[in-house]
Motif scaffolding. Structure first.
Motif, PDB file in Angstrom:
ATOM      1  N   PRO A 128       0.847  -1.204   0.000  1.00 20.80           N
ATOM      2  CA  PRO A 128       0.000   0.000   0.000  1.00 20.80           C
ATOM      3  C   PRO A 128       0.876   1.246   0.000  1.00 20.80           C
ATOM      4  CG  PRO A 128       0.097  -0.957   2.191  1.00 20.80           C
ATOM      5  CD  PRO A 128       0.782  -1.929   1.269  1.00 20.80           C
ATOM      6  N   PHE A 130       0.998   5.247   0.945  1.00 13.89           N
ATOM      7  CA  PHE A 130       0.391   6.373   1.652  1.00 13.89           C
ATOM      8  C   PHE A 130       1.103   7.641   1.200  1.00 13.89           C
ATOM      9  CE2 PHE A 130      -2.183   4.720   5.292  1.00 13.89           C
ATOM     10  CZ  PHE A 130      -2.125   3.382   4.930  1.00 13.89           C
ATOM     11  N   ARG A 153      -6.599   8.247  -5.143  1.00 14.55           N
ATOM     12  CA  ARG A 153      -7.532   7.500  -4.276  1.00 14.55           C
ATOM     13  C   ARG A 153      -8.232   6.413  -5.067  1.00 14.55           C
ATOM     14  NH1 ARG A 153      -9.311  12.616  -2.830  1.00 14.55           N
ATOM     15  NH2 ARG A 153      -8.266  13.312  -0.957  1.00 14.55           N
ATOM     16  N   HIS A 158      -3.553   5.733  -0.410  1.00 12.30           N
ATOM     17  CA  HIS A 158      -4.106   6.299   0.819  1.00 12.30           C
ATOM     18  C   HIS A 158      -3.617   7.739   0.913  1.00 12.30           C
ATOM     19  CE1 HIS A 158      -5.156   2.249   2.405  1.00 12.30           C
ATOM     20  NE2 HIS A 158      -4.182   1.915   1.600  1.00 12.30           N
ATOM     21  N   TYR A 190      -2.849   1.310  10.103  1.00  7.34           N
ATOM     22  CA  TYR A 190      -2.990   0.511   8.882  1.00  7.34           C
ATOM     23  C   TYR A 190      -2.745  -0.961   9.193  1.00  7.34           C
ATOM     24  CZ  TYR A 190      -2.256  -1.842   4.560  1.00  7.34           C
ATOM     25  OH  TYR A 190      -2.367  -2.760   3.556  1.00  7.34           O
ATOM     26  N   THR A 195      -7.546   1.382   8.339  1.00  8.10           N
ATOM     27  CA  THR A 195      -7.436   2.532   7.454  1.00  8.10           C
ATOM     28  C   THR A 195      -8.246   2.410   6.167  1.00  8.10           C
ATOM     29  OG1 THR A 195      -5.258   2.888   8.294  1.00  8.10           O
ATOM     30  CG2 THR A 195      -5.769   3.979   6.245  1.00  8.10           C
ATOM     31  N   SER A 196      -8.891   3.494   5.788  1.00  8.26           N
ATOM     32  CA  SER A 196      -9.555   3.525   4.486  1.00  8.26           C
ATOM     33  C   SER A 196      -8.694   4.331   3.526  1.00  8.26           C
ATOM     34  CB  SER A 196     -10.932   4.145   4.626  1.00  8.26           C
ATOM     35  OG  SER A 196     -10.783   5.518   4.867  1.00  8.26           O
ATOM     36  N   THR A 197      -9.227   4.657   2.366  1.00  7.22           N
ATOM     37  CA  THR A 197      -8.384   5.366   1.392  1.00  7.22           C
ATOM     38  C   THR A 197      -8.247   6.852   1.701  1.00  7.22           C
ATOM     39  OG1 THR A 197     -10.302   5.525   0.006  1.00  7.22           O
ATOM     40  CG2 THR A 197      -8.733   3.816  -0.572  1.00  7.22           C
ATOM     41  N   VAL A 199      -7.305   9.279   4.729  1.00  5.52           N
ATOM     42  CA  VAL A 199      -6.736   9.128   6.050  1.00  5.52           C
ATOM     43  C   VAL A 199      -6.642  10.488   6.686  1.00  5.52           C
ATOM     44  CG1 VAL A 199      -4.775   8.222   7.287  1.00  5.52           C
ATOM     45  CG2 VAL A 199      -5.367   7.276   5.079  1.00  5.52           C
ATOM     46  N   ASP A 246     -13.629   6.055  10.710  1.00  6.10           N
ATOM     47  CA  ASP A 246     -12.177   6.160  10.841  1.00  6.10           C
ATOM     48  C   ASP A 246     -11.777   6.855  12.135  1.00  6.10           C
ATOM     49  OD1 ASP A 246     -11.968   4.879   8.462  1.00  6.10           O
ATOM     50  OD2 ASP A 246     -11.414   6.638   7.281  1.00  6.10           O
TER      51      ASP A 246
END
Ligand code: C5P
Length: 422
Positions: A128, A130, A153, A158, A190, A195-197, A199, A246
């Motif tokens: 992933p 970020f 996104r 993220h 994470y 965590t979602s997309t 943050v 979140d």
């Protein structure tokens, strides 16, 4: 290579995860030196890739000393290729964190560029990614930057919401890189699967709270096949549901007829009419909730009587009698177990006056108002811009949220309601 995954100074047994830190050119790069320390303190193995721009702010030697590892700067370095080439680096990483991420780096990532080591690693990694944007507030607000971030996104990057405040260039606004401690938290969250997309640094600020959100339009039947409704897309309410989740809240989303997928971890209850919405809201508030956020575009009127059979075509005109629907948010605000009440307003003129009027008459704690005379935001758009007003008893100044993706606005609204003590 994996041998270096065990950090030298592990104070936290949670992880031996590998973090590849990308540093791009921006004044916030100095904070990233401290970020390396904090990541290592948290038990992560850290390797650093610097762009050419980053090296104009901080030297590779600084990062080498702090990470205890060679710093990677060049895509076409024969020595690096033999040891830790871009493919190996890309595979080594359990997570790539680019902090700070300049507007230029964002644009290049969006385009799928692979003309330096960092962008190449980002394309090559299965980990992933970020990104922590940091830039002048005007550059942050620029539609090109915002659109690029939305593209990232959509690709599953993220995007960490930047902080707001005074900037190195003297401006005040959004675009500051969050403090290293906050970024470490985001990385830790994470690996805990939280965590979602989108943050933001609102983690845990709503922990233990039950948030109820109304979203989308209502549909008011005229007969078995027809109804009165509006164009609300539900995007703002759904984005808020994610932002509240979140932030650690339990979220119930009362959704009108929209075609959006249910955010993971959110309880969704579908409703159709205003009266359905009120009945369900009452039931949930009876059972107890802490925050009630009304983003739904509730139809103000419904047909006095719903025809049992399809209304037949007859004559040149048809007169329908409409009666007023209940005001859901105002009714819940009178509830014996009144939660913290948040409303929305869409105005085309005299925004502050009308928004404050609604705050008062509906007895709300906070209201977020958008200017719907602007065609580029609101309703079906992915973007929004809002001004938030609070009930006088909080003694809080209004907060202006510049145009941004609805997810970013949602994270900011969570900050606002936390600030008001929700
Ligand atoms: O009065 P107006 O429709 O502008 O108020 C908007 C706010 O009130 C929004 O928060 C909306 O969700 C809420 N509302 C409601 N029930 C209605 C009308 C509006 O909850 N019948």
């Amino acid at each position: 290579m994996q041998a270096s995954a065990t950090p030298a100074s592990s104070t936290n047994s949670q992880t031996s995860k590998n973090i590849l830190l990308g540093v791009t050119g921006g004044i916030a790069a100095y904070k990233s030196a401290y970020l390396v320390r904090r990541l290592k303190d948290a038990g992560f193995a850290v390797r650093v890739v610097m762009t050419a721009g980053a090296q104009a702010f901080v030297t590779p030697l600084t990062f080498q000393a702090l990470s205890g590892e060679p710093v990677h700067t060049s895509l076409l370095d024969p020595e690096a290729e033999a040891g830790m080439g871009h493919i190996e680096l890309a595979r080594w990483a359990d997570l790539v964190l680019v902090a700070p991420t300049s507007a230029n780096a964002i644009a290049r990532m969006t385009a799928g560029a692979a003309d330096d080591l960092l962008t190449t690693v980002i394309l090559a990694t299965p980990a992933p990614v970020f990104v922590s944007p940091a830039m002048n507030q005007q550059m942050w607000q620029n539609r090109i930057t915002q659109r690029n971030l939305q593209t990232l996104r959509d690709y599953g990057f993220h995007v960490i919401t930047p902080d707001s405040g005074s900037q190195a260039c003297g401006d005040v606004g959004e675009g500051r890189m969050p403090e290293p401690e906050e970024l470490v938290k985001i990385v830790q969250y994470y690996f805990q699967g939280k965590t979602s997309t989108v943050v933001s640094t609102t983690y845990e600020t709503l922990a233990g709270k039950h948030v109820v959100i109304t979203a989308g339009p209502t549909r008011e039947a005229l007969d078995p096949v027809r109804y009165v409704s509006n164009h609300s897309s539900g995007k703002m309410g759904f984005a808020l549901a994610e932002a509240c989740r979140d932030a650690g809240a339990r979220v119930t989303l009362l959704a009108g007829p929209v075609s959006l997928p249910t955010p993971a971890g959110v309880e969704r209850i579908n409703i159709v009419s205003a009266r359905d919405l009120l009945a369900m809201s009452n039931k949930i508030v009876d059972a107890g909730c802490d925050v009630f956020i009304a983003t739904a575009a509730v139809a103000d009127y419904r047909a006095e009587t719903i025809a049992d059979q399809k209304i037949k075509k007859q004559g040149d005109s048809l007169t329908l009698t409409l009666v007023k629907n209940p005001d859901v948010v105002a009714t819940i605000a009178q509830h014996a177990k009144r939660p913290f009440m948040v409303g929305f307003a869409a105005e085309t003129q005299r925004m502050e006056e009308y928004a404050r009027g609604k705050l008062d008459t509906k007895q709300l704690d906070m209201i977020a108002c958008n200017d719907v005379s602007r065609g580029d935001i609101g309703f079906a758009s992915d973007d929004n811009a809002m001004t938030v007003f609070f009930s006088d008893r909080f003694g809080l100044e209004k907060v202006i949220l510049d145009k941004a993706n609805k997810h970013v606005i949602a994270a900011r609204l969570v900050e606002c309601l936390v600030q008001a003590g929700a």
